[in-house]
Motif scaffolding. Structure first.
Motif, PDB file in Angstrom:
ATOM      1  N   ILE A 193       1.026  -1.208  -0.135  1.00 49.84           N
ATOM      2  CA  ILE A 193      -0.139   0.033   0.113  1.00 49.84           C
ATOM      3  C   ILE A 193       0.903   1.171  -0.097  1.00 49.84           C
ATOM      4  O   ILE A 193       0.618   2.092  -0.828  1.00 49.84           O
ATOM      5  CB  ILE A 193      -0.745  -0.038   1.189  1.00 49.84           C
ATOM      6  N   HIS A 194       1.738   1.221   1.014  1.00 48.75           N
ATOM      7  CA  HIS A 194       2.776   2.592   0.926  1.00 48.75           C
ATOM      8  C   HIS A 194       3.570   2.728  -0.150  1.00 48.75           C
ATOM      9  O   HIS A 194       3.833   3.824  -0.768  1.00 48.75           O
ATOM     10  CB  HIS A 194       3.796   2.132   2.041  1.00 48.75           C
ATOM     11  N   SER A 195       3.822   1.472  -0.946  1.00 45.12           N
ATOM     12  CA  SER A 195       4.745   1.787  -2.251  1.00 45.12           C
ATOM     13  C   SER A 195       3.788   2.345  -3.295  1.00 45.12           C
ATOM     14  O   SER A 195       4.523   3.067  -4.293  1.00 45.12           O
ATOM     15  CB  SER A 195       5.315   0.291  -2.693  1.00 45.12           C
ATOM     16  N   GLU A 196       2.533   2.320  -3.031  1.00 46.33           N
ATOM     17  CA  GLU A 196       1.653   2.989  -3.958  1.00 46.33           C
ATOM     18  C   GLU A 196       1.395   4.465  -3.643  1.00 46.33           C
ATOM     19  O   GLU A 196       0.916   5.493  -4.278  1.00 46.33           O
ATOM     20  CB  GLU A 196       0.381   2.356  -4.153  1.00 46.33           C
ATOM     21  N   LYS A 197       2.058   5.098  -2.534  1.00 49.69           N
ATOM     22  CA  LYS A 197       1.693   6.557  -2.098  1.00 49.69           C
ATOM     23  C   LYS A 197       2.434   7.284  -3.349  1.00 49.69           C
ATOM     24  O   LYS A 197       3.501   7.017  -3.644  1.00 49.69           O
ATOM     25  CB  LYS A 197       2.611   6.470  -0.681  1.00 49.69           C
ATOM     26  N   ASN A 198       1.863   8.418  -3.732  1.00 48.45           N
ATOM     27  CA  ASN A 198       2.258   9.259  -4.715  1.00 48.45           C
ATOM     28  C   ASN A 198       2.690  10.490  -4.181  1.00 48.45           C
ATOM     29  O   ASN A 198       2.819  11.462  -5.044  1.00 48.45           O
ATOM     30  CB  ASN A 198       1.242   9.128  -5.713  1.00 48.45           C
TER      31      ASN A 198
ATOM     32  N   PHE B 234      14.297  24.135  -5.462  1.00 50.35           N
ATOM     33  CA  PHE B 234      14.664  22.872  -6.022  1.00 50.35           C
ATOM     34  C   PHE B 234      13.321  22.516  -6.995  1.00 50.35           C
ATOM     35  O   PHE B 234      13.358  21.900  -8.107  1.00 50.35           O
ATOM     36  CB  PHE B 234      14.978  21.873  -4.955  1.00 50.35           C
ATOM     37  N   LEU B 235      12.330  22.633  -6.258  1.00 48.41           N
ATOM     38  CA  LEU B 235      10.968  21.899  -6.776  1.00 48.41           C
ATOM     39  C   LEU B 235      10.453  22.682  -8.068  1.00 48.41           C
ATOM     40  O   LEU B 235       9.828  22.600  -9.100  1.00 48.41           O
ATOM     41  CB  LEU B 235       9.816  21.994  -5.872  1.00 48.41           C
ATOM     42  N   SER B 236      10.921  24.156  -8.178  1.00 47.56           N
ATOM     43  CA  SER B 236      10.628  25.048  -9.255  1.00 47.56           C
ATOM     44  C   SER B 236      11.323  24.528 -10.559  1.00 47.56           C
ATOM     45  O   SER B 236      10.803  24.677 -11.726  1.00 47.56           O
ATOM     46  CB  SER B 236      11.029  26.533  -9.014  1.00 47.56           C
ATOM     47  N   LYS B 237      12.581  23.733 -10.182  1.00 46.19           N
ATOM     48  CA  LYS B 237      13.422  23.293 -11.386  1.00 46.19           C
ATOM     49  C   LYS B 237      12.955  22.175 -11.799  1.00 46.19           C
ATOM     50  O   LYS B 237      13.256  21.627 -12.914  1.00 46.19           O
ATOM     51  CB  LYS B 237      14.922  23.245 -10.840  1.00 46.19           C
ATOM     52  N   SER B 238      12.279  21.236 -10.804  1.00 42.87           N
ATOM     53  CA  SER B 238      11.844  19.828 -11.316  1.00 42.87           C
ATOM     54  C   SER B 238      10.179  19.716 -11.448  1.00 42.87           C
ATOM     55  O   SER B 238       9.649  18.936 -11.693  1.00 42.87           O
ATOM     56  CB  SER B 238      12.093  19.090 -10.216  1.00 42.87           C
ATOM     57  N   SER B 239       9.451  21.233 -11.399  1.00 39.07           N
ATOM     58  CA  SER B 239       8.164  20.988 -11.783  1.00 39.07           C
ATOM     59  C   SER B 239       7.545  20.645 -10.518  1.00 39.07           C
ATOM     60  O   SER B 239       6.052  20.623 -10.589  1.00 39.07           O
ATOM     61  CB  SER B 239       7.878  20.673 -13.153  1.00 39.07           C
ATOM     62  N   GLY B 240       8.199  20.196  -9.542  1.00 39.08           N
ATOM     63  CA  GLY B 240       7.268  19.586  -8.254  1.00 39.08           C
ATOM     64  C   GLY B 240       6.660  18.576  -8.444  1.00 39.08           C
ATOM     65  O   GLY B 240       5.959  17.954  -7.596  1.00 39.08           O
ATOM     66  N   LYS B 241       6.503  17.944  -9.657  1.00 40.55           N
ATOM     67  CA  LYS B 241       5.984  16.797  -9.982  1.00 40.55           C
ATOM     68  C   LYS B 241       6.623  15.807 -11.090  1.00 40.55           C
ATOM     69  O   LYS B 241       7.004  16.304 -12.103  1.00 40.55           O
ATOM     70  CB  LYS B 241       4.724  17.076 -10.631  1.00 40.55           C
ATOM     71  N   THR B 242       6.758  14.692 -10.790  1.00 36.12           N
ATOM     72  CA  THR B 242       7.404  13.602 -11.676  1.00 36.12           C
ATOM     73  C   THR B 242       6.642  12.430 -11.652  1.00 36.12           C
ATOM     74  O   THR B 242       6.468  11.886 -10.617  1.00 36.12           O
ATOM     75  CB  THR B 242       9.168  13.413 -11.401  1.00 36.12           C
ATOM     76  N   ASN B 243       6.397  11.822 -12.784  1.00 37.50           N
ATOM     77  CA  ASN B 243       5.722  10.665 -12.914  1.00 37.50           C
ATOM     78  C   ASN B 243       4.364  10.746 -11.857  1.00 37.50           C
ATOM     79  O   ASN B 243       4.162   9.438 -11.441  1.00 37.50           O
ATOM     80  CB  ASN B 243       6.537   9.626 -12.845  1.00 37.50           C
ATOM     81  N   ASN B 244       3.638  11.534 -11.857  1.00 37.43           N
ATOM     82  CA  ASN B 244       2.577  11.417 -11.039  1.00 37.43           C
ATOM     83  C   ASN B 244       2.872  11.303  -9.579  1.00 37.43           C
ATOM     84  O   ASN B 244       2.054  11.160  -8.772  1.00 37.43           O
ATOM     85  CB  ASN B 244       1.684  10.265 -11.254  1.00 37.43           C
ATOM     86  N   PHE B 245       4.000  12.010  -9.146  1.00 39.02           N
ATOM     87  CA  PHE B 245       4.670  11.894  -8.075  1.00 39.02           C
ATOM     88  C   PHE B 245       4.519  13.405  -7.463  1.00 39.02           C
ATOM     89  O   PHE B 245       5.272  14.204  -8.089  1.00 39.02           O
ATOM     90  CB  PHE B 245       5.967  11.306  -7.869  1.00 39.02           C
ATOM     91  N   PHE B 246       4.101  13.736  -6.230  1.00 36.97           N
ATOM     92  CA  PHE B 246       3.901  15.050  -5.628  1.00 36.97           C
ATOM     93  C   PHE B 246       4.861  15.353  -4.451  1.00 36.97           C
ATOM     94  O   PHE B 246       5.045  14.143  -3.726  1.00 36.97           O
ATOM     95  CB  PHE B 246       2.476  15.401  -5.419  1.00 36.97           C
ATOM     96  N   TYR B 247       5.238  16.561  -4.203  1.00 37.45           N
ATOM     97  CA  TYR B 247       5.839  16.849  -2.866  1.00 37.45           C
ATOM     98  C   TYR B 247       4.843  17.616  -2.337  1.00 37.45           C
ATOM     99  O   TYR B 247       4.512  18.758  -2.792  1.00 37.45           O
ATOM    100  CB  TYR B 247       7.228  17.601  -2.981  1.00 37.45           C
ATOM    101  N   ASP B 248       4.485  17.339  -0.989  1.00 30.93           N
ATOM    102  CA  ASP B 248       3.485  18.097  -0.011  1.00 30.93           C
ATOM    103  C   ASP B 248       4.304  18.827   0.929  1.00 30.93           C
ATOM    104  O   ASP B 248       4.844  18.265   1.703  1.00 30.93           O
ATOM    105  CB  ASP B 248       2.507  17.074   0.302  1.00 30.93           C
ATOM    106  N   ILE B 249       4.549  20.296   0.971  1.00 31.00           N
ATOM    107  CA  ILE B 249       5.347  20.913   1.808  1.00 31.00           C
ATOM    108  C   ILE B 249       4.324  21.832   2.873  1.00 31.00           C
ATOM    109  O   ILE B 249       3.609  22.240   2.434  1.00 31.00           O
ATOM    110  CB  ILE B 249       6.128  21.926   0.994  1.00 31.00           C
ATOM    111  N   ASN B 250       4.729  21.449   4.165  1.00 30.77           N
ATOM    112  CA  ASN B 250       4.011  22.084   5.093  1.00 30.77           C
ATOM    113  C   ASN B 250       4.933  22.854   6.117  1.00 30.77           C
ATOM    114  O   ASN B 250       6.024  22.225   6.228  1.00 30.77           O
ATOM    115  CB  ASN B 250       3.226  21.117   5.728  1.00 30.77           C
TER     116      ASN B 250
END
Length: 287
Positions: free
Chosen positions: A85-90, A108-124
């Motif tokens: 289940i965790h391995s499917e976390k995006n 960093f994320l502005s250079k990598s568009s913050g999203k790669t292959n449906n993977f997101f970085y959630d920053i708080n």
């Protein structure tokens, strides 16, 4: 009786040696013997016959070992299912206590568009105490803080070092910075205590954790602020702000640490290691 006791008992029953299991488990023989004795006491049986030649299972011990094998196998299947289940976390959930950490991630994320292959970085953005709790309880995956989190279940990686700079509006003509209104950033790097020996804090007119508020006030009229350099690099390059040289600030730097739990799942760890490899000096201010 807990799962670890069953695991140790099963290993002893398999290897027929307390010393070998103790060495493999990085615990003392006496500690292992005590744990096995407590298990026997709770079950009200003698499960092991100890001798100079090793250990042998009693009839009760054989029954316990059969069930231990079944229970441990079931537990391993449980972990495999959860890992699936965790391995499917995006998304990789990142929490930071300081603006420097937030800006490093933003760059960093502005250079990598913050999203790669449906993977997101959630920053708080969170407090130090809250972040540690969230990390341990798996509410977030990694943290970026100016204070190293010391916990045996976690690993901290030094991203680099930032510095503080004194800035004002580029059109400001005053040469006496200690007579200008001061805008104080409230951040976990504790700027107030770092500068109170050479900045007149009686001139503070705003205390805020909002960089946007400070930048807006700097642009309105004559005022100064001391901020992490990475947060105002663009404004300095564009000539919107100018730096007021303060030799006292040269000795004030702070480290930025990325911390993650040692048991982070394989997919997220792979993303995390990619993130770490891409954090090079351009993301941090040169000292």
């Amino acid at each position: 009786m807990n799962l670890e006791s069953l695991r140790l008992f099963h290993n002893v029953a398999t290897l027929k040696s307390i010393s070998k299991v103790a060495a493999a488990s990085h615990i003392s023989q006496s500690a292992l013997s005590q744990q096995l004795s407590k298990m026997e006491e709770k079950l009200g049986v003698t499960a092991l016959i100890r001798s100079n030649k090793g250990v042998e299972l009693t009839e009760e011990g054989k029954i316990i070992n059969d069930y231990a094998n079944e229970i441990l196998s079931t537990y391993n299947r449980l972990i495999e299912e959860l890992d699936k289940i965790h391995s499917e976390k995006n998304s990789l959930i990142i929490e930071t206590t300081c603006l420097s950490g937030y800006y490093i991630l933003s760059k960093f994320l502005s250079k990598s568009s913050g999203k790669t292959n449906n993977f997101f970085y959630d920053i708080n953005y969170q407090t130090q105490k809250k972040i540690h709790s969230n990390l341990i309880n798996n509410i977030c995956d990694i943290s970026i803080t100016s204070i190293k989190l010391t916990d045996p279940d976690c690993t901290s990686y030094l991203l680099g070092t930032d510095k503080l700079v004194c800035v004002c509006n580029a059109s400001c003509k005053s040469t006496n910075f200690n007579k200008l209104p001061f805008l104080l950033l409230k951040d976990d790097i504790d700027i107030e205590n770092k500068i109170n020996d050479f900045i007149n804090l009686n001139n503070v007119i705003i205390k805020t954790d909002s960089l946007h508020t400070i930048l807006s006030c700097l642009l309105i009229g004559p005022s100064i602020s001391i901020l992490p350099k990475i947060c105002v690099e663009n404004e300095l390059k564009q000539g919107i702000l100018k730096e007021i040289p303060l030799p006292e600030l040269d000795n004030i730097t702070y480290n930025l640490y990325l911390t993650y739990k040692n048991d982070i799942n394989k997919v997220l760890k792979s993303k995390l290691l990619t993130l770490i490899r891409n954090f090079k000096t351009p993301f941090l201010s040169d000292n």
